[in-house]
Scaffold this active site. Structure first.
Site, PDB file in Angstrom:
ATOM      1  N   CYS A 164      32.659  37.160  32.502  1.00  0.00           N
ATOM      2  CA  CYS A 164      32.700  38.426  33.234  1.00  0.00           C
ATOM      3  C   CYS A 164      31.321  38.668  33.855  1.00  0.00           C
ATOM      4  O   CYS A 164      30.322  38.466  33.184  1.00  0.00           O
ATOM      5  CB  CYS A 164      33.076  39.521  32.235  1.00  0.00           C
ATOM      6  SG  CYS A 164      32.717  41.199  32.706  1.00  0.00           S
ATOM      7  N   GLU A 198      36.213  41.546  38.851  1.00  0.00           N
ATOM      8  CA  GLU A 198      36.483  40.120  38.889  1.00  0.00           C
ATOM      9  C   GLU A 198      36.840  39.712  40.300  1.00  0.00           C
ATOM     10  O   GLU A 198      37.497  40.467  41.029  1.00  0.00           O
ATOM     11  CB  GLU A 198      37.635  39.772  37.924  1.00  0.00           C
ATOM     12  CG  GLU A 198      37.842  38.277  37.741  1.00  0.00           C
ATOM     13  CD  GLU A 198      36.578  37.589  37.287  1.00  0.00           C
ATOM     14  OE1 GLU A 198      35.793  37.157  38.164  1.00  0.00           O
ATOM     15  OE2 GLU A 198      36.354  37.482  36.072  1.00  0.00           O
TER      16      GLU A 198
END
Length: 361
Positions: free
Chosen positions: A2, A140
């Site tokens: 992430c 993302e």
């Protein structure tokens, strides 16, 4: 993954949003409403760096992290209590010497598959230094489609909220009713030459399940239930194997596409987490800014320059022809004779006189 998160709550609001049910109290079949416990905020020096709420948090920023209070107290009643403390995103190797920003390793994420083989992560895990990273959601970029990095679509991923809560609109929720996304991580403590400490962490990731595989091939280890939270944090009474078993793919996530503003970590605008269709269109630039932002690609600029030179040469040739055809031009037929300078000496001085003589040309 992430690589970016969103958390817009101040410390007091984070504590409110991180309230949890007492682990040791069992009120089965009771209609008494269970009271939730607020964790303690433990402010660490962290070399003078502070947590700042932001719509666009990046690695090396300081963010709130939940750990077991047993790391700081031996009291029995503290074994499962939780503490929230600020830490830097990106674990600093404990053995690193010198500037903590120059260890040269990428430690934002820790791959679960290599956790026990890693010199960096194996130690903190065996010491029970497990933590939970909280945020409203993480950003993302879709990598399953062929596209340049700057052209990849970005998404905000978060846990499902109540029907009337819109995670991107703070007017629709409060710290008491928002559901934060909780990611499993590991933390460590680094000391400089003066003995000052810096707490830092990495987020654990594994291969994406079907819920996210269309977007990215990796996803964070998200803790959805209180049982998972307790198993991961309570290092004194939960074995390493049991803790690892708590890390499994999330079963429910939501997301929406966001604008390209989030691509640059220096952009902290509240537009970062809004749905793509709601992001305000930028105003048309004016003046010098318009010239800078409106510059054409290099090939087009070269083509324009070439065309401009041709136009200037054509105009120059036209002007020369016009001059030659002018009656006053010395190149024109029957042009008037021009005077020529002649120097005539008079004594020791020289005077300049002008005589009218035929032109040489």
């Amino acid at each position: 993954m992430c690589g970016r998160t969103c958390l817009t709550l101040d410390p007091d609001q984070v504590i409110c949003a991180c309230k949890y049910p007492p682990h040791n109290e069992v009120k089965a079949k009771e209609e008494i409403k269970q009271e939730f416990v607020a964790p303690e905020w433990r402010a660490e020096f962290n070399l003078g760096r502070r947590y700042n709420a932001s719509y666009n948090i990046a690695p090396t920023d300081i963010t709130p992290v939940i750990v077991s209070a047993a790391h700081f107290s031996e009291a029995e009643d503290q074994q499962s209590a939780r503490v929230v403390m600020p830490m830097m995103w990106g674990m600093i190797p404990a053995w690193h010497k010198g500037d903590y920003r120059k260890h040269g390793l990428t430690t934002n994420n820790c791959r679960l598959e290599h956790l026990m083989d890693s010199k960096l992560y194996r130690g903190p895990f065996k010491r029970g230094q497990r933590c939970v990273v909280v945020c409203e959601g993480f950003y993302e970029w879709q990598t399953t489609k062929q596209a340049k990095p700057s052209e990849r679509e970005a998404y905000l991923v978060y846990v499902p909220q109540e029907s009337d809560v819109k995670i991107y609109d703070k007017s629709t929720w409060s710290p008491a009713n928002v559901k934060l996304l909780r990611m499993a991580g590991l933390f460590d403590v680094w000391q400089d030459e003066s003995g000052d400490k810096m707490y830092s962490y990495s987020i654990i990731t594994f291969q994406s399940s079907k819920i996210m595989s269309w977007m990215h091939y990796r996803m964070p280890a998200i803790l959805e239930t209180e049982q998972q939270m307790n198993d991961w944090l309570n290092f004194k009474h939960v074995s390493d194997c049991q803790a690892l078993a708590a890390l499994r793919p999330a079963t429910a996530l939501e997301w929406h596409r966001v604008g390209k503003l989030v691509n640059n970590s220096r952009n902290k605008s509240d537009e970062c987490n809004k749905p793509f269709e709601l992001v305000a269109k930028p105003e048309k630039p004016k003046g010098m800014l318009a010239w800078l932002t409106g510059r054409k690609p290099q090939q087009q600029q070269q083509k324009d320059k070439s065309n401009s030179r041709e136009k200037k040469q054509l105009q120059l040739n036209t002007n020369i022809d016009a001059i030659k055809r002018s009656p006053t031009s010395p190149h024109a037929p029957n042009a008037a004779k021009r005077p020529r300078c002649e120097i005539i000496k008079k004594g020791e001085t020289a005077d300049i006189t002008v005589k009218a003589e035929p032109a040489d040309c």
